[in-house]
Scaffold this motif. Structure first.
Motif, PDB file in Angstrom:
ATOM      1  N   GLY A 194       0.805  -1.214   0.000  1.00 14.41           N
ATOM      2  CA  GLY A 194       0.000   0.000   0.000  1.00 14.41           C
ATOM      3  C   GLY A 194       0.837   1.262   0.000  1.00 14.41           C
ATOM      4  N   LEU A 195       1.954   1.243   0.726  1.00 14.76           N
ATOM      5  CA  LEU A 195       2.859   2.392   0.725  1.00 14.76           C
ATOM      6  C   LEU A 195       3.467   2.606  -0.657  1.00 14.76           C
ATOM      7  N   ALA A 196       3.836   1.501  -1.324  1.00 19.31           N
ATOM      8  CA  ALA A 196       4.385   1.617  -2.677  1.00 19.31           C
ATOM      9  C   ALA A 196       3.337   2.189  -3.636  1.00 19.31           C
ATOM     10  N   LEU A 197       2.098   1.715  -3.514  1.00 20.68           N
ATOM     11  CA  LEU A 197       1.016   2.230  -4.347  1.00 20.68           C
ATOM     12  C   LEU A 197       0.808   3.734  -4.133  1.00 20.68           C
ATOM     13  N   ALA A 198       0.734   4.121  -2.864  1.00 25.34           N
ATOM     14  CA  ALA A 198       0.481   5.522  -2.543  1.00 25.34           C
ATOM     15  C   ALA A 198       1.644   6.404  -2.974  1.00 25.34           C
ATOM     16  N   ALA A 199       2.872   5.943  -2.744  1.00 27.44           N
ATOM     17  CA  ALA A 199       4.043   6.735  -3.126  1.00 27.44           C
ATOM     18  C   ALA A 199       4.106   6.915  -4.635  1.00 27.44           C
ATOM     19  N   ILE A 215      -7.173  -6.714  -0.689  1.00 25.91           N
ATOM     20  CA  ILE A 215      -6.791  -5.558  -1.502  1.00 25.91           C
ATOM     21  C   ILE A 215      -7.284  -4.270  -0.847  1.00 25.91           C
ATOM     22  N   GLY A 216      -8.501  -4.292  -0.290  1.00 26.98           N
ATOM     23  CA  GLY A 216      -9.019  -3.127   0.415  1.00 26.98           C
ATOM     24  C   GLY A 216      -8.137  -2.735   1.587  1.00 26.98           C
ATOM     25  N   THR A 217      -7.679  -3.723   2.335  1.00 30.23           N
ATOM     26  CA  THR A 217      -6.773  -3.458   3.453  1.00 30.23           C
ATOM     27  C   THR A 217      -5.471  -2.845   2.955  1.00 30.23           C
ATOM     28  N   GLY A 249      -2.186   1.615   3.266  1.00 26.57           N
ATOM     29  CA  GLY A 249      -1.229   2.433   2.525  1.00 26.57           C
ATOM     30  C   GLY A 249      -1.627   3.886   2.484  1.00 26.57           C
ATOM     31  N   GLY A 250      -2.923   4.142   2.305  1.00 27.26           N
ATOM     32  CA  GLY A 250      -3.396   5.517   2.248  1.00 27.26           C
ATOM     33  C   GLY A 250      -3.267   6.242   3.573  1.00 27.26           C
ATOM     34  N   VAL A 251      -3.691   5.592   4.660  1.00 28.31           N
ATOM     35  CA  VAL A 251      -3.632   6.242   5.966  1.00 28.31           C
ATOM     36  C   VAL A 251      -2.180   6.432   6.411  1.00 28.31           C
ATOM     37  N   VAL A 286      -3.861  12.767  -2.533  1.00 28.90           N
ATOM     38  CA  VAL A 286      -3.688  11.443  -3.131  1.00 28.90           C
ATOM     39  C   VAL A 286      -3.856  10.359  -2.071  1.00 28.90           C
ATOM     40  N   ALA A 287      -3.264  10.584  -0.888  1.00 26.03           N
ATOM     41  CA  ALA A 287      -3.397   9.614   0.207  1.00 26.03           C
ATOM     42  C   ALA A 287      -4.863   9.437   0.602  1.00 26.03           C
ATOM     43  N   LEU A 288      -5.621  10.516   0.609  1.00 22.14           N
ATOM     44  CA  LEU A 288      -7.050  10.422   0.915  1.00 22.14           C
ATOM     45  C   LEU A 288      -7.775   9.595  -0.137  1.00 22.14           C
ATOM     46  N   ASN A 289      -7.424   9.783  -1.395  1.00 17.69           N
ATOM     47  CA  ASN A 289      -8.072   9.016  -2.471  1.00 17.69           C
ATOM     48  C   ASN A 289      -7.750   7.529  -2.358  1.00 17.69           C
ATOM     49  N   VAL A 290      -6.507   7.217  -2.048  1.00 14.23           N
ATOM     50  CA  VAL A 290      -6.120   5.811  -1.867  1.00 14.23           C
ATOM     51  C   VAL A 290      -6.891   5.210  -0.700  1.00 14.23           C
ATOM     52  N   THR A 291      -7.010   5.972   0.384  1.00 13.40           N
ATOM     53  CA  THR A 291      -7.772   5.505   1.546  1.00 13.40           C
ATOM     54  C   THR A 291      -9.237   5.280   1.192  1.00 13.40           C
ATOM     55  N   ALA A 292      -9.812   6.172   0.414  1.00 14.91           N
ATOM     56  CA  ALA A 292     -11.220   6.048   0.025  1.00 14.91           C
ATOM     57  C   ALA A 292     -11.451   4.780  -0.794  1.00 14.91           C
ATOM     58  N   VAL A 293     -10.520   4.457  -1.696  1.00 14.35           N
ATOM     59  CA  VAL A 293     -10.640   3.221  -2.473  1.00 14.35           C
ATOM     60  C   VAL A 293     -10.627   2.019  -1.530  1.00 14.35           C
ATOM     61  N   GLY A 294      -9.716   2.042  -0.555  1.00 16.24           N
ATOM     62  CA  GLY A 294      -9.657   0.947   0.411  1.00 16.24           C
ATOM     63  C   GLY A 294     -10.935   0.815   1.214  1.00 16.24           C
ATOM     64  N   SER A 295     -11.510   1.939   1.635  1.00 12.43           N
ATOM     65  CA  SER A 295     -12.751   1.907   2.403  1.00 12.43           C
ATOM     66  C   SER A 295     -13.893   1.299   1.588  1.00 12.43           C
ATOM     67  N   LEU A 296     -14.001   1.698   0.325  1.00 11.49           N
ATOM     68  CA  LEU A 296     -15.064   1.157  -0.530  1.00 11.49           C
ATOM     69  C   LEU A 296     -14.896  -0.342  -0.743  1.00 11.49           C
ATOM     70  N   LEU A 297     -13.662  -0.789  -0.936  1.00 12.62           N
ATOM     71  CA  LEU A 297     -13.411  -2.222  -1.121  1.00 12.62           C
ATOM     72  C   LEU A 297     -13.737  -3.002   0.142  1.00 12.62           C
ATOM     73  N   LEU A 298     -13.403  -2.439   1.303  1.00 15.35           N
ATOM     74  CA  LEU A 298     -13.721  -3.117   2.559  1.00 15.35           C
ATOM     75  C   LEU A 298     -15.223  -3.208   2.774  1.00 15.35           C
ATOM     76  N   LEU A 299     -15.940  -2.128   2.465  1.00 11.35           N
ATOM     77  CA  LEU A 299     -17.397  -2.161   2.590  1.00 11.35           C
ATOM     78  C   LEU A 299     -18.001  -3.205   1.656  1.00 11.35           C
TER      79      LEU A 299
END
Length: 268
Positions: free
Chosen positions: A23-28, A150-152, A157-159, A176-189
């Protein structure tokens, strides 16, 4: 939780550490397209390999004979475990190269290596989920499990990235970090609702020994995690949000193992 589930903590730590590193690699990599200030992104890039390496260290605690772990590579064509070992090894090598590029200030290479690290990281995350997807474990044997992994990956990574870039003082990277976090939240839901729907069906068709208590608890926890990630949009420090998210996701990962109740051959 049962003693068996408690003994799975090295696997939980392994999967979460690898997912955080990915997740860190994705966000970076995503942030690199939004800002040209390498100094902002350097802490993210440097954190990738240590997290993946920590995950590998945790995985060794689950092996009875760590020195013979390489033997898992001998059955790549038929074993999901062999594929996971291979992909995680490739991820570790790429993560080392990626963090090395940031350490050596080779910003001309970070984007390309970051894309490769992210790609093989997601492949390793999916391969980890596939190990659990077997017909004898009906609650695991569905697409919600890789979606959850994947959501995790995206959420952690985003947070973590939001915390490392210094909050709203670095607006482009923080957004960008907020957007990555939002994708993770939607996938978890999505994964949580998907899992609960499967649990309802399984408990209806195979009622013997089945209970909806743990699936409902897992669903409620991940609903709270997804909603709790919205705290990044408030004045709460991103580092505090990260600690809370990591603790909640760790509990959720341990709960996941309790959902792996085997199907009874006496069930209809």
């Amino acid at each position: 939780m049962s003693d068996h589930v408690k003994h799975e903590w090295p696997l939980a730590a392994f999967t979460l550490s690898v997912q955080l590193g990915c997740g860190l690699a994705l966000a970076a990599t995503a942030c690199e397209r939004a800002t040209t200030d390498a100094a902002i992104l350097r802490p993210l890039g440097l954190s990738v390999f240590p997290m993946v390496a920590l995950g590998l260290a945790f995985s060794l605690l689950h092996l009875g004979r760590p020195r013979e772990g390489w033997r898992a590579l001998r059955n790549l064509r038929h074993s999901p475990l062999s594929l996971e070992v291979l992909l995680t090894t490739v991820l570790a090598l790429l993560a080392l190269a990626y963090s090395g590029c940031w350490y050596g200030n080779r910003t001309d290479l970070t984007l390309v290596v970051g894309v490769l690290t992210s790609f093989f990281g997601l492949a390793a995350v999916v391969s980890s989920a596939q190990i659990y997807m077997v017909p004898t474990r009906p609650l695991w044997n569905a697409g919600w499990l890789p979606a959850s992994f994947i959501g995790t990956t995206f959420l952690l990574g985003g947070v973590a990235s939001a915390a490392l870039v210094g909050g709203t003082s670095q607006f482009e990277a923080f957004l960008v970090a907020l957007n990555v976090t939002a994708v993770g939240s939607l996938l978890l839901l999505t994964s949580a609702g998907w899992m609960l729907a499967i649990a309802l069906r399984v408990c209806k068709t195979q009622p013997k020994g089945r209970s909806l208590a743990r699936p409902r608890l897992w669903f409620a926890l991940h609903l709270l995690i997804a909603v709790g990630a919205l705290a990044l949009f408030t004045n709460i420090a991103p580092s505090v949000v990260f600690v809370l998210m990591l603790a909640a996701l760790s509990l959720g990962r341990m709960l996941m193992y309790s959902l792996g109740e085997p199907a009874s051959r006496f069930d209809a």
